[in-house]
Design a protein around this motif. Structure first.
Motif, mmCIF file in Angstrom:
data_model
loop_
_atom_site.group_PDB
_atom_site.id
_atom_site.type_symbol
_atom_site.label_atom_id
_atom_site.label_comp_id
_atom_site.label_asym_id
_atom_site.label_seq_id
_atom_site.Cartn_x
_atom_site.Cartn_y
_atom_site.Cartn_z
ATOM 1 N N ASP A 1 43.782 63.559 85.678
ATOM 2 C CA ASP A 1 43.239 64.265 84.511
ATOM 3 C C ASP A 1 44.288 65.116 83.815
ATOM 4 N N SER A 2 45.104 65.806 84.599
ATOM 5 C CA SER A 2 46.079 66.719 84.003
ATOM 6 C C SER A 2 47.161 67.044 85.023
ATOM 7 N N TRP A 3 48.265 67.538 84.504
ATOM 8 C CA TRP A 3 49.320 68.060 85.370
ATOM 9 C C TRP A 3 49.959 69.227 84.632
ATOM 10 N N GLU A 4 49.454 70.405 84.962
ATOM 11 C CA GLU A 4 49.916 71.612 84.297
ATOM 12 C C GLU A 4 51.238 72.071 84.893
ATOM 13 N N SER A 5 51.971 72.866 84.126
ATOM 14 C CA SER A 5 53.267 73.359 84.592
ATOM 15 C C SER A 5 53.123 74.336 85.744
ATOM 16 N N THR A 6 51.899 74.826 85.984
ATOM 17 C CA THR A 6 51.667 75.778 87.076
ATOM 18 C C THR A 6 51.284 75.095 88.385
ATOM 19 N N SER A 7 51.250 73.770 88.394
ATOM 20 C CA SER A 7 50.805 73.034 89.575
ATOM 21 C C SER A 7 51.907 72.116 90.083
ATOM 22 N N LEU A 8 52.088 72.096 91.404
ATOM 23 C CA LEU A 8 53.073 71.189 91.991
ATOM 24 C C LEU A 8 52.623 69.738 91.917
ATOM 25 N N TYR A 9 51.297 69.525 91.866
ATOM 26 C CA TYR A 9 50.752 68.170 91.900
ATOM 27 C C TYR A 9 49.756 67.988 90.759
ATOM 28 N N PRO A 10 49.572 66.744 90.307
ATOM 29 C CA PRO A 10 48.569 66.501 89.268
ATOM 30 C C PRO A 10 47.150 66.609 89.828
ATOM 31 N N ASN A 11 46.216 66.923 88.952
ATOM 32 C CA ASN A 11 44.797 66.974 89.312
ATOM 33 C C ASN A 11 44.115 65.696 88.840
ATOM 34 N N GLY A 12 43.154 65.230 89.631
ATOM 35 C CA GLY A 12 42.445 64.017 89.263
ATOM 36 C C GLY A 12 41.024 64.018 89.763
ATOM 37 N N HIS A 13 40.353 62.905 89.569
ATOM 38 C CA HIS A 13 38.975 62.761 90.047
ATOM 39 C C HIS A 13 38.773 61.350 90.589
ATOM 40 N N THR A 14 37.813 61.202 91.479
ATOM 41 C CA THR A 14 37.525 59.903 92.075
ATOM 42 C C THR A 14 36.687 59.060 91.120
ATOM 43 N N VAL A 15 36.905 57.746 91.171
ATOM 44 C CA VAL A 15 36.154 56.805 90.351
ATOM 45 C C VAL A 15 35.212 55.974 91.213
#
Length: 1049
Positions: free
Chosen positions: A390-404
């Motif tokens: 979903d996103s990968w902000e500069s404040t996060s070491l890893y991208p965020n996602g969701h299950t399909v």
């Protein structure tokens, strides 16, 4: 029409806010696309009458929950212009194109309503009103207009995630029902579990995004306008990020297109080292890179790493610095569906009241770990799950996602096969009922017959021409036939190539055509295939079987019998009846004058049988004579003949495959191939001359010379000289590089030449200059694909172009407007992408089954795990070898992680000892207490094969040297014979056992993995899947290079 003004707040190229006032025109009549419309809307009804309600999603719903709206069960969706513009501005071009494709797809009953141009639904933005509130108000006004416009005959449901809007608009009693997505799914689609699970996953991901911390882990990406200006000025370089699969954490690169720099040391490749310099870019993203100072440039690592195989590289010296840079911005995200594994939890994971956050490990090592929020952490442990970032902000070491969706438990056969498909973006659901209804019927009760109208319009060759097919034994989908005859008292010959007329049954724009275009090709895996077209076409009505009438597209050449010069060529639609359905071995036996039984002649009397047999043999001899001439023409032009694999399938009485054995190359193989190449070439000429700016051709660019370095150096080490100046020079030098003592040397050199080749690609003639049409491998100025429309969509496109060219030649315009150059180029790129995906999936599937073959065996005791291997490349800490018995390639380490090296005893046996290793151009030496051991290019060694298993990634084969001598005499060994045949038979057995076990456990299996069988079409091994599998097991790695061999071009 009413004129008004629309105020836009935009940003200039320098980042300034600009207020723009534009004229805006409102109309009373805007198409509603409803079949229930009683007004004059100038409609083309797209929303069917059987719908119970229309759904109008809010802008935020379309932006954040588009995946839910893509479910085919959700019909009657009205996308507003407001919502579509919100997607375009907030999500970028890729997501906007996804929405556009959804609207274009007739399988989804959804429409675009231009609400901002409709007089009674347009809502000007009020002063001080937020953009989100204004968008929601616009969508509600559009929903209300639909209800009133249709006079209340259709229920309208607006869905939004704004709870204030639900409370506000639901009280107005305007006939529009306003619901949240969750409430809508509960009321209307309570049984659609996948949609409910997806909604929960996306919602949790959005909540986690809002709670991200403020400490920055990465530098911010530069704005788009700065990146664009920097690329134009030369400060930044654009290219697609390619992460090294063997060193995913540390090494990536971009290949620049047309990049120029005053510094001549700068090449087309720019390295990006380390995660910080990668700056949140993911493999496949289009990025902008800034070069680092030259003192910080580094070279590629050439030491072997775990699971390493071949890599195409023009430079093998790790000490040579390459341009090195850092990512400063993302030009285009190319995120896709990823398969991840939920690892077994070790310790406490961060969690909230309703969900837990866990770092999942992608199956593809090039993808970073993805943080997922879910309430099913315990249930999903050790499972393969499809996720989206979903996103990968500069404040996060890893991208965020969701299950399909959940694929199943890691390690299960069906789970791993589906993983291979999804990782290559291959989605092949069973053909829908609507698509199958478009197909003609051919059954015992209602047999298919030739249409009298078609028979009158087509050239009838049933009585005038001896038509026959030559295919592998047991082939059922025959898409090409041949004919040859002498006339004019023997002064002239007529050569004919007749191809199944698929386009007669697959109409342009039909559901079947759209599905075929989406698939673009037939996908072959180790244990199954996924057809591009329904079986009623591919195995029946478009299969040119013997003794039945079939529609065909034909090319007929009139040739001078002495010189074989072409007098004239005829193209057109024909009606044929194949007289003989021959297989290669039978055709060759007839040519060689050997006793052979032709099935079609078995019941004839001896006199008639002899006459017809003589007629068939004469036709085969004439065909061979013509093919030799055609091949000689291409050889003079520099056509390449690279290493291929010929196999024969043994079938039992029920047409089940019992074994696969190597097949000796027969002249009839080349005869058929030459005729197909000839037809492809002449059709390419016809469509290019008729449509110079919108014809589909297949080009094969000359390879980059640096990619031949390994070939040239390896040949030199063996005393051969390889010239790569032209394709003819390369072909001639490869023919001369033969070692009488070891036939594998020439095969390995041809493998290296093949690996250095560029990718053969489809193109639109309007997008390239004419000098770019050349096919390097076949030495032809123009080439296309015309002869396999059953399994390639490109051939369907070419058939339509040829039909249009024929109509124009007759003075009749095409029945339908041809695709523009831009549209054709987009189609060509789509087919190229799908072909690459099919090749990768085929390769990964084969590797999966190779691992299955060895996984259940003890490498210490099972003799099948010990094999002969040939060294074909030298690296810093080991060598790359090829195992001809099983068609396996991989690394063999000469130095371990602990610093020990391979030491060979007097009897050849190898063991690990303390020492050092040194690499040379053509050999590698290890020095230990036992002395010095040397391993040279093309040396035969003995290796032990075992399987390296990991929970989160695909299994891989591990090769360990156990002797510096051949496993068995290379003179008596037949490379790739019994071992490869044995492997394939065992793979088939494992696949059948796994399928039986899956059926037995089906009743007890939880519904968690109900998707496992959703996309499977072919449940049992078949001829073509196994032929393709063995081809992948062979010497030439066709999954990574263009198919330039004559039989596959």
């Amino acid at each position: 029409m009413i004129k008004t003004e629309k105020i836009l707040h935009l940003k200039s190229c320098r980042g300034r806010k600009v207020r723009v006032v534009r004229e805006h025109y409102l109309r009373e009549r805007v198409p509603c696309y409803s079949s229930r419309c009683q007004n004059t809307c100038y409609n083309t009804p797209l929303l069917p009458r059987d719908l119970t309600h229309y759904v109008v999603p809010d802008a935020t719903v379309v932006v954040d929950y588009l995946e839910i709206l893509e479910f085919q069960e959700l019909r009657g969706i009205v996308f507003t212009q407001t919502a579509c513009q919100a997607v375009q501005h907030s999500k970028g071009r890729r997501q906007y194109n996804r929405l556009r494709n959804l609207l274009k797809d007739p399988r989804h009953d959804c429409v675009l309503f231009a609400n901002e141009f409709q007089e009674y639904s347009y809502c000007p933005r009020e002063k001080g009103e937020s953009q989100e509130k204004w968008q929601t108000r616009c969508v509600y006004a559009a929903a209300e207009w639909y209800y009133n416009h249709l006079a209340g005959m259709m229920d309208i449901v607006m869905i939004t995630e704004d709870q204030d809007a639900v409370a506000q608009y639901d009280k107005l009693n305007s006939g529009v029902c306003v619901l949240s997505i969750q409430d809508y799914l509960q009321r209307f689609w309570k049984q659609l579990d996948a949609a409910h699970e997806l909604y929960s996953s996306i919602s949790q991901a959005l909540q986690e995004k809002e709670s991200e911390g403020s400490e920055k882990e990465y530098a911010e990406h530069l704005p788009a306008e700065i990146l664009e200006a920097g690329i134009k000025s030369g400060r930044y370089i654009s290219g697609t990020l390619n992460v090294d699969k063997h060193r995913a954490q540390t090494e990536a690169s971009i290949m620049t297109e047309g990049f120029s720099n005053k510094n001549t040391d700068v090449s087309l490749c720019v390295l990006v080292r380390g995660g910080k310099n990668r700056n949140r870019a993911v493999h496949g993203d289009l990025v902008a890179v800034e070069l680092l100072p030259k003192r910080e440039w580094r070279g590629k690592v050439t030491a072997l790493t775990e699971g390493q195989g071949e890599e195409k590289s023009g430079e093998d010296d790790g000490s040579l610095p390459l341009p090195t840079g850092r990512v400063v911005g993302i030009l285009q995200r190319n995120w896709r569906d990823y398969v991840v594994t939920f690892p077994v939890r070790e310790g406490t994971q961060s969690q909230s009241r309703n969900s837990q956050r866990i770092l999942t490990v992608p199956w593809d090592r090039r993808i970073p770990k993805i943080r997922i929020s879910t309430q099913q952490v315990d249930a999903l442990q050790d499972h393969r799950v499809v996720v989206r970032i979903d996103s990968w902000e500069s404040t996060s070491l890893y991208p965020n996602g969701h299950t399909v969706r959940v694929l199943g438990r890691a390690g299960e056969l069906e789970t791993e096969v589906q993983t291979v498909l999804i990782e290559n973006c291959i989605h092949v659901a069973p053909f829908s009922d609507a698509q199958l209804r478009e197909m003609p019927v051919n059954s015992p009760e209602k047999p298919w017959r030739v249409d009298p109208v078609q028979a009158a319009e087509r050239r009838d060759l049933r009585e005038s021409h001896l038509v026959f097919s030559i295919d592998p034994q047991g082939c059922e989908d025959v898409d090409d036939t041949l004919s040859v005859r002498s006339f004019a008292d023997g002064k002239l010959l007529e050569l004919g190539v007749h191809i199944a007329d698929v386009t007669h049954f697959v109409k342009e724009g039909s559901l079947t055509d759209l599905e075929a275009c989406t698939r673009a090709t037939t996908y072959y895996l180790a244990d199954r295939r996924y057809d591009m077209l329904p079986a009623v076409l591919s195995a029946d009505l478009c299969s040119l079987l013997g003794g039945v009438d079939r529609y065909a597209m034909s090319v007929l050449w009139e040739l001078d019998a002495q010189t074989l010069a072409v007098n004239k060529v005829w193209y057109g639609r024909t009606l044929i009846r194949s007289s003989y359905q021959l297989h290669y071995e039978l055709a060759q036996a007839l040519l060689d004058g050997e006793p052979a039984e032709v099935p079609e002649l078995a019941e004839l009397g001896s006199e008639e049988k002899d006459a017809k047999l003589a007629e068939l043999t004469q036709a085969l001899e004439m065909l061979t004579h013509v093919a030799r001439h055609l091949r000689a023409q291409r050889d003079r032009g520099g056509a390449l003949e690279l290493e291929g694999v010929e196999v024969r399938a043994q079938l039992d009485e029920e047409k089940n495959i019992t074994a696969l054995v190597p097949r000796q190359p027969l002249e009839v193989h080349e005869t058929v191939a030459e005729c197909m190449i000839y037809a492809n070439h002449w059709v390419a000429r016809k469509i290019q001359e008729t449509f110079p700016h919108q014809a589909l051709l297949r080009c094969h660019p000359p390879p980059r010379q640096e990619f031949f370095n390994q070939l040239v150096e390896s040949a030199r080490a063996r005393g051969f000289s390889i010239s790569t100046r032209t394709n003819k020079a390369l072909a001639d030098s490869l023919n001369q590089a033969v070692d009488p003592q070891d036939p594998l040397v020439n095969r390995l050199l041809r493998m290296m030449a093949t690996h250095a080749m560029s990718q053969a690609l489809y193109l639109s003639t309007g997008a390239q200059s004419q000098d770019q049409y050349y096919h390097y491998g076949l030495a032809l100025d123009r080439y296309t694909h015309f002869t396999s429309p059953i399994r390639r969509y490109a051939d369907i496109v070419v058939h339509r172009l040829l039909t249009a060219a024929i109509e124009m030649e007759r003075g009749v315009g095409p029945c339908k407007a041809l695709a523009s150059n831009k549209e054709l180029e987009e189609t060509a790129q789509h087919i190229n992408n799908k072909n690459r995906a099919a090749q990768r999936a085929q390769k990964l599937s084969t590797e999966l089954f190779q691992c299955l073959f060895f996984k259940e065996r003890d490498p210490e005791t099972d003799e099948r795990c010990v094999a002969d291997a040939v060294i074909y490349s030298i690296r810093e800490n080991g060598v790359l070898v090829f195992v001809p018995e099983y068609g396996v390639k991989g690394p063999v380490y000469m130095k371990s992680r602990e610093g020990q090296v391979v030491a060979a005893g007097q009897d050849g046996s190898c063991e690990w000892q303390s020492g050092s290793v040194r690499r040379y151009t053509d050999h590698i030496s290890t020095t230990s207490g036992c002395g010095t051991s040397t391993f040279r290019l093309f040396d035969h060694i003995t290796v032990r094969i075992s399987v390296h298993s990991t929970q989160c990634h695909a299994d891989s084969l591990n090769l360990e040297i156990i002797s510096n001598k051949p496993h068995r005499s290379t003179e008596s060994q037949q490379p790739g014979s019994q071992g490869r045949c044995q492997l394939v038979q065992e793979v088939v057995r494992l696949a059948e056992e796994a399928h039986q076990q899956a059926q037995e456990k089906e009743a007890q299996r939880p519904k968690l993995s109900k998707e496992e069988r959703e996309f499977r079409q072919s449940k049992t091994p078949n001829l073509y899947s196994l032929l393709e599998e063995v081809r992948e097991l062979a010497l030439m790695d066709l999954a990574m290079v263009p198919q330039v061999c004559a039989t596959t071009a």
